[in-house]
Design a protein around this motif. Structure first.
Motif, PDB file in Angstrom:
ATOM      1  N   SER A  59       0.822  -1.206   0.000  1.00  0.00           N
ATOM      2  CA  SER A  59       0.000   0.000   0.000  1.00  0.00           C
ATOM      3  C   SER A  59       0.857   1.257   0.000  1.00  0.00           C
ATOM      4  N   ILE A  60       1.926   1.239   0.793  1.00  0.00           N
ATOM      5  CA  ILE A  60       2.817   2.401   0.842  1.00  0.00           C
ATOM      6  C   ILE A  60       3.611   2.510  -0.453  1.00  0.00           C
ATOM      7  N   ALA A  83      -2.542   4.055   6.075  1.00  0.00           N
ATOM      8  CA  ALA A  83      -2.925   4.422   4.707  1.00  0.00           C
ATOM      9  C   ALA A  83      -4.393   4.823   4.690  1.00  0.00           C
ATOM     10  N   VAL A  84      -4.677   5.942   4.043  1.00  0.00           N
ATOM     11  CA  VAL A  84      -6.040   6.483   3.990  1.00  0.00           C
ATOM     12  C   VAL A  84      -6.547   6.366   2.552  1.00  0.00           C
ATOM     13  N   TYR A  85      -7.723   5.745   2.387  1.00  0.00           N
ATOM     14  CA  TYR A  85      -8.341   5.549   1.080  1.00  0.00           C
ATOM     15  C   TYR A  85      -9.677   6.279   1.020  1.00  0.00           C
ATOM     16  N   ILE A 143      -0.902   9.132   3.681  1.00  0.00           N
ATOM     17  CA  ILE A 143      -0.173   8.154   4.490  1.00  0.00           C
ATOM     18  C   ILE A 143       0.473   8.875   5.671  1.00  0.00           C
ATOM     19  N   ALA A 144       0.913   8.096   6.643  1.00  0.00           N
ATOM     20  CA  ALA A 144       1.695   8.595   7.770  1.00  0.00           C
ATOM     21  C   ALA A 144       2.421   7.405   8.375  1.00  0.00           C
ATOM     22  N   CYS A 145       3.514   7.683   9.070  1.00  0.00           N
ATOM     23  CA  CYS A 145       4.353   6.616   9.608  1.00  0.00           C
ATOM     24  C   CYS A 145       4.716   6.911  11.055  1.00  0.00           C
ATOM     25  N   LEU A 159       6.126  10.737  11.336  1.00  0.00           N
ATOM     26  CA  LEU A 159       6.649  11.437  10.164  1.00  0.00           C
ATOM     27  C   LEU A 159       5.932  10.959   8.906  1.00  0.00           C
ATOM     28  N   HIS A 160       6.365  11.481   7.758  1.00  0.00           N
ATOM     29  CA  HIS A 160       5.796  11.142   6.445  1.00  0.00           C
ATOM     30  C   HIS A 160       4.291  11.377   6.414  1.00  0.00           C
TER      31      HIS A 160
END
Length: 315
Positions: A59-60, A83-85, A143-145, A159-160
């Motif tokens: 996904s990323i 992950a955002v859809y 996205i985010a991490c 981050l991200h």
């Protein structure tokens, strides 16, 4: 007549309840799905986005393959991604617009093209799924991490926090004022909720005060502060801009649980607020203070460290 109708209501309480339910049902039918700007002032009963946390590596990679190429195996194993859809509650025109913009990006971005090709060629089942469903549902819009800090023990770095949707397109019906902020906010909340839930499930002491440091931008920094993160007072090797605060997060999420517009965001806010409320504040504050004292010796040895040294070498 009106008098007769009033007497009927007063003598039959069930009739009053039935009329109220019919009025509420009529109001719900009048509400529009996300994407209808003509009724943005009406309350939103549907979620524009769905969040997957933790998200799988493909996904990323579909969002940006460079993120995975630059990460080593140890960092990938310890990192938690959200992950955002787009959800199915959006109007068809929204998916058509996203597919058009995505096609334009694929035409000019070779790195993204290679990343999507690698996902399509991963297997026949996945390829069939991508053919049957809209591209905007297969590729995350944000996205985010959350990963362990490489400089501070027992700390995490957020981050991200990235989103493909245009931040300039404002919408009062969205959480945060635009689809961009709503999508990024959903990823942030999902990671914080996963952090709190995982610690409790593992029967380990969860520390929140100064336990999560974030690398915010002009946009995501505002979202972090709306969730109780406070700006740092000194730069570190991680180059973080904000750090978590238990008291501030309790206050901010309590406010979000009441005033947020998205049903999914309200549910996440309530869950985060519940987990934060279960923490022992005195123990959390003592653990944060002990962590600061333990790292003071390391900070003294790094007193001459210049965080901009790598940038200056390129000038």
């Amino acid at each position: 007549s009106i008098l007769t109708f009033g007497i009927m209501i007063s003598t039959r309480p069930w009739l009053t309840v039935a009329l109220l339910l019919q009025a509420q049902a009529l109001q719900v039918l009048c509400l529009s799905t996300p994407g209808d700007s003509a009724s943005s002032a009406l309350p939103n009963l549907f979620d524009r986005f769905r969040v997957v946390c933790p998200a799988a590596a493909p996904s990323i990679t579909a969002y940006d393959g460079i993120l995975m190429d630059n990460a080593d195996d140890d960092e990938m194993n310890k990192s938690i991604w959200a992950a955002v859809y787009r959800s199915n509650n959006n109007q068809p025109s929204v998916f058509v617009r996203d597919e058009f913009l995505q096609s334009m990006r694929l035409a000019v971005d070779s790195a993204t093209t290679n990343a999507v090709d690698s996902v399509i060629n991963a297997g026949d089942d996945q390829q069939a799924t991508m053919i049957e469903t809209p591209m905007s549902q297969q590729k995350p819009v944000a996205i985010a991490c959350l990963r362990p800090s490489q400089e501070n023990d027992d700390c995490w770095v957020l981050l991200h926090m990235r989103c493909d949707l245009k931040k300039e397109n404002t919408d009062d019906a969205c959480d945060g004022g635009s689809e961009h902020t709503e999508a990024v906010a959903a990823a942030i909340d999902a990671l914080l909720l996963h952090y709190l839930q995982t610690g409790r499930d593992d029967d380990r002491a969860v520390r929140f005060e100064r336990a999560i440091q974030a690398k915010g931008t002009l946009v995501s920094g505002i979202l972090l502060e709306d969730r109780g993160f406070v700006p740092v007072t000194a730069l570190s090797r991680d180059m973080t801009t904000h750090t978590s605060s238990l008291d501030a997060s309790l206050e901010k999420y309590a406010d979000r649980a009441v005033h947020t517009k998205s049903p999914g965001a309200r549910e996440r806010a309530l869950q985060i607020l519940s987990h934060l409320g279960r923490l022992n504040r005195d123990d959390d504050m003592r653990a944060a203070q002990q962590h600061i004292e333990d790292n003071e010796e390391n900070d003294e040895s790094d007193s001459d460290y210049d965080p901009w040294a790598s940038v200056k070498s390129l000038l």
